[in-house]
Every structure is written in structure tokens, then in C-alpha cells.
Design an enzyme around this catalytic site. Structure first.
Site, PDB file in Angstrom:
ATOM      1  N   SER A  95       0.641  -1.256  -0.355  1.00 21.46           N
ATOM      2  CA  SER A  95       0.237  -0.030  -0.070  1.00 21.46           C
ATOM      3  C   SER A  95       0.853   0.940   0.283  1.00 21.46           C
ATOM      4  CB  SER A  95      -0.917   0.015   1.109  1.00 21.46           C
ATOM      5  OG  SER A  95      -2.052   1.131   0.951  1.00 21.46           O
ATOM      6  N   ASP A 238      -2.235   7.022  -3.510  1.00 25.78           N
ATOM      7  CA  ASP A 238      -1.534   5.799  -2.752  1.00 25.78           C
ATOM      8  C   ASP A 238      -0.698   4.596  -4.148  1.00 25.78           C
ATOM      9  OD1 ASP A 238      -3.753   4.025  -2.304  1.00 25.78           O
ATOM     10  OD2 ASP A 238      -2.634   3.502  -0.319  1.00 25.78           O
ATOM     11  N   ASP A 240      -1.537   0.848  -4.034  1.00 29.08           N
ATOM     12  CA  ASP A 240      -2.686   0.305  -4.457  1.00 29.08           C
ATOM     13  C   ASP A 240      -4.187   0.814  -4.693  1.00 29.08           C
ATOM     14  OD1 ASP A 240      -3.273   0.391  -1.833  1.00 29.08           O
ATOM     15  OD2 ASP A 240      -3.690  -1.072  -1.321  1.00 29.08           O
ATOM     16  N   ASP A 242      -6.037   1.805  -3.689  1.00 32.70           N
ATOM     17  CA  ASP A 242      -7.251   2.067  -2.403  1.00 32.70           C
ATOM     18  C   ASP A 242      -8.464   3.338  -2.255  1.00 32.70           C
ATOM     19  OD1 ASP A 242      -5.832   2.067  -0.932  1.00 32.70           O
ATOM     20  OD2 ASP A 242      -6.193   0.158   0.324  1.00 32.70           O
TER      21      ASP A 242
HETATM   22 MG    MG Z   1      -3.674   1.241   0.155  1.00 25.80          MG
END
Ligand code: MG
Length: 446
Positions: A95, A238, A240, A242
């Protein structure tokens, strides 16, 4: 310390997060699933992604699972794919952690984050090393799917007012930080009729310009480009993807708590219902719920808790104050791409981002942390002390004390020997005063 932290297992790649660890986590998941079913696996852009994904695939196949390799994809894209096409998922990502990290996150069959109970079962198997091992003729099949990102982008477009957004021909600057969002966000925006200016959009796991965490101090370039090009919005993700954070048309960073409140306010104008946030969120959310005449439910910190509570209560919106917003009509997980599309829907109605941000109540925060040896004992003493008085107290996660003019939250860290103290009030001075009061209380109980 639990093997799975707040967001899966994480550490330095090829030191702690080794191929062997990835094989064993995947075998543990396969064993937990009874050596039956299909998992989808994706990764972010980190250098060690291929190494760890290959190892995890081998482990899952060894346990007898069928594996669908999605390649590089944002975690919400993998979650969306799992919900409709697999029985569980794995994401190779750390992440927002620095460059040298990587990790593994498990995804439940409904696309939400794996439950804590599920994780602890998988963890037990991991430590016992009692892995299911498929007979030679039952080892799994590997397939690849190249359409997960497209499927995800289309899913978002289906859940926003795409027509209204397209008509406005917005100009948007993206900083996807060389992470997984680089292959979805600019294309999503283009499909929504936007003129897109990208920075850090090459897939590069060395993250040459900035670390994956999109904090205001690393987004000055994004803000400058928004200003100089006269864009309507800047968005950063960020690693990844999300989470998403934003700068307004003036290049000013939108505070995460303000973003959460803005979105709650917008959703409630169209669809009145329960909203859900962690206990650490701003008082702003309570004000907005009150104004709309709906219930606000507070959960323990962590997006999984928010998502599960939203499912249970059929909530209309939820999220955390870190750019992690959850739109249930789309999926029960944080989704930075969806948050960006929704924000465009808001400004398509004729307001600018800065105007809309000013329309939510303003609060000030103050926070600190203090090192402690025995977190549990200290927290017990703090609790006893607080419950002795007649303050309004919430013990969903840590101890939150409400005052007429603000609140203070005293919460032990899940990963370090520290207690964090957060306070919020209508003025900066009052927030600081409440924070210091909280700190004094913890020191007294040490
Ligand atoms: Mg993330």
C-alpha cells in the site's frame, strides 16, 4: 504481535517478506479453503511484485486451488474482480509503505477485506505448517485474465452520473505515484470526458519521484500543475490505489476529514440513510448526520470494520479520514478511483471543489503520542479514571471522551508500544488544550 496487521502482512521485501513466506501464506489460504475454489491474484508496481506473486501462485496451486493471475492492478480492481469471479483473492502490496516494503493482503469472496477471524484461522495454519498438499493430479490450474482493470473502470462508470461529468469536460491532473492506479485512473478519467494531465504515471517500483504515501508535502508538484494549467482538480493515489487525496482548483490540499465529510454530505442529499466511520473521525461527520436527520455509527479504527458495519446496517456511505471512501452501490471496500469519479459528479452539479469544501463545518485537530510499556494496564487505569467522572465516553476502540466543545481519543497502537492521543475542537487552541488534558491523564496512569 499478530502476523496480519491492520492491512495484511508487511515488511521489507526479500528480507521478511520472502518467497517462502508468500508460498506458505498461499498454502495456508488454500488449506483454509479446503483445497477447493478459485482465487484471483494481483500486485502493485513494487520491484519484488513478480517474485512474490509467482511464489504465492505456486503455493496456491500446490494446495489445489485454481488461480487467476490479474497482473498489475489496484487493490479495489482486484476486489471488484474477486467479488464477481473468484472465491477469494490475494494482493501483493504494501500500500502506502516506503519503496523497500512489500506485503500480502487477503480478500474475501465477496470482495471485501478478509475478516479478522478468517485471518487468524489462516495465521494458525501458517504457524502450524500443516498445509494441505494436493495429490499430483489435483494440483491447480493457472489462468491469466487481462480484463480486470477494464471491468473495474466500467464498474465505476456505471455507478456515477457519467453523462453529467462528460458534459463538463473537466481538466484533471493525476499523480498516481508510479503505483497501480497509473493504469486505471487516467483512463477512467479520459472515459469520463476529462482532459487528463498525468505525472508519475509510469509503472515504476523504484518510485523515483515520491514514496507511495500521498501526503501533502510530496504533492507540491501536483498542486503547482493544477494552478498553472487552470485544472478543476488534482488527485493523488497511494501505491495500491484504494485511497485518493485531492487538491482543489486553487491547488490547495483538501484535508482528509473534510473530504470524508464532503462526500457524506453529498451522498445524503441524494440518498438518506445510515453513515459509518471509525471512532477517530471528525465531529464534522456527526454534524452532517444530524443535519440530514440520519444515524451515524462509529466503529473501531480500520476500513474492514467500517465496511462490515456498512453491510450489516445497509448504510449509504462510509469511510475513514485518510482518503479511504466506501460507496456501497459500487463495492464494500475503499476505492480511490470511485472517490475521484464521485467528486467529479459533485462539481458537475455546478460548485467548485473549494466552495464545496467550505460548506462543511470546520474543526481543528491536535495529536501526540507517548511511549508506554504495558498498554493494556495503562488503558484500564485510564478507563477507570474516566468512567469515575460524568463525561460521555465511547469505548468502541480506545477511549473517546466527548466534551461540549470537542473530544479526545486515547488509543493504544496495534503495532508499537505507544499510546496515541487525538483531540478535536472548534478552535486550534481548544484542540491543543484537550490533547494536553488527554496526555496528562495517560501520564498519570503510567
Ligand atoms: Mg492502500
Amino acid at each position: 504481535m499478530a502476523f496480519f496487521g491492520t492491512n495484511g502482512v508487511r515488511g521489507i521485501a526479500n528480507e521478511y517478506i520472502t518467497p517462502q513466506l508468500a508460498v506458505d501464506v498461499a498454502k495456508s489460504l488454500g488449506t483454509y479453503m479446503g483445497s477447493k475454489g478459485t482465487i484471483a491474484i494481483g500486485r502493485d508496481t513494487r520491484m519484488s511484485g513478480d517474485m512474490l506473486k509467482s511464489a504465492a501462485i505456486a503455493g496456491a496451486l500446490s494446495a489445489g486451488l485454481t488461480v487467476i493471475d490479474l497482473g498489475i492492478a489496484p487493490v479495489p480492481a482486484v476486489q471488484y474482480y474477486v467479488r464477481d469471479h473468484a472465491d477469494a483473492g490475494m494482493m501483493i502490496t504494501a500500500s502506502h509503505n516506503p519503496r523497500e516494503y512489500n506485503g500480502i493482503k487477503l480478500i474475501a469472496g465477496d470482495g471485501s477485506e478478509f475478516s479478522r477471524e478468517g485471518e487468524s484461522e489462516v495465521e494458525k495454519i501458517y504457524y502450524s505448517k500443516q498445509f494441505a498438499s494436493a495429490n499430483w493430479d489435483k494440483t491447480g490450474d493457472l489462468r491469466t485474465a487481462s480484463d480486470a482493470n477494464e471491468y473495474y473502470i466500467q464498474g465505476i462508470i456505471n455507478h456515477v452520473d457519467a453523462q453529467a461529468i462528460r458534459e463538463k469536460r473537466f481538466k484533471v491532473v493525476t499523480d498516481t505515484g508510479c503505483g497501480a492506479g497509473s493504469i486505471t485512473l487516467p483512463f477512467l478519467l479520459r472515459r469520463l470526458g476529462c482532459e487528463v494531465i498525468t505525472i508519475n504515471a509510469q509503472l515504476d517500483g523504484t518510485f523515483p519521484w515520491r514514496n507511495p504515501e500521498p501526503t501533502p508535502d510530496v504533492l507540491t508538484e501536483l498542486a503547482d500543475i493544477v494552478r498553472t494549467t487552470g485544472a478543476d482538480m488534482g488527485v493523488a493515489q497511494d501505491g495500491d490505489a484504494d485511497r485518493a487525496v485531492f487538491v482543489d482548483e486553487n491547488g490547495d490540499f483538501i484535508d482528509d476529514e473534510v473530504l470524508l465529510a464532503m462526500m457524506a454530505k453529498y451522498v445524503l442529499t441524494r440518498n438518506k440513510g445510515i453513515i459509518v466511520t471509525p471512532v477517530s473521525s471528525s465531529r464534522c461527520m456527526a454534524d452532517i448526520a444530524e443535519e440530514a436527520g440520519v444515524e451515524l455509527i462509529l466503529t473501531a479504527v480500520g476500513s474492514i470494520n467500517v465496511a462490515r458495519k456498512m453491510m450489516e446496517t445497509d448504510a449509504v456511505f462510509g469511510g475513514e479520514g485518510n482518503g479511504g471512501l466506501i460507496f456501497p452501490e459500487h463495492q464494500y471496500c475503499r476505492d480511490g478511483g470511485m472517490a475521484c469519479a464521485k467528486l467529479l459528479e459533485i462539481i458537475a452539479a455546478g460548485t467548485t471543489l473549494s466552495e464545496f469544501a467550505r460548506s462543511v463545518p470546520e474543526y481543528f485537530n491536535s495529536k501526540t503520542k507517548t511511549c508506554c510499556d504495558d498498554l493494556t494496564a495503562i488503558m484500564e487505569r485510564v478507563k477507570a479514571d474516566v468512567l469515575d467522572g460524568n463525561a460521555e465516553v465511547d469505548t468502541t476502540d480506545g477511549i473517546k471522551i466527548w466534551y461540549d466543545d470537542g473530544w479526545v481519543l486515547i488509543r493504544p497502537s496495534g503495532t508499537e508500544p505507544i499510546i496515541r492521543i487525538f483531540a478535536e475542537s472548534k478552535t486550534k487552541a481548544k484542540a491543543e488544550e484537550l490533547m494536553l488534558g488527554g496526555l496528562e491523564l495517560v501520564e498519570k496512569c503510567k
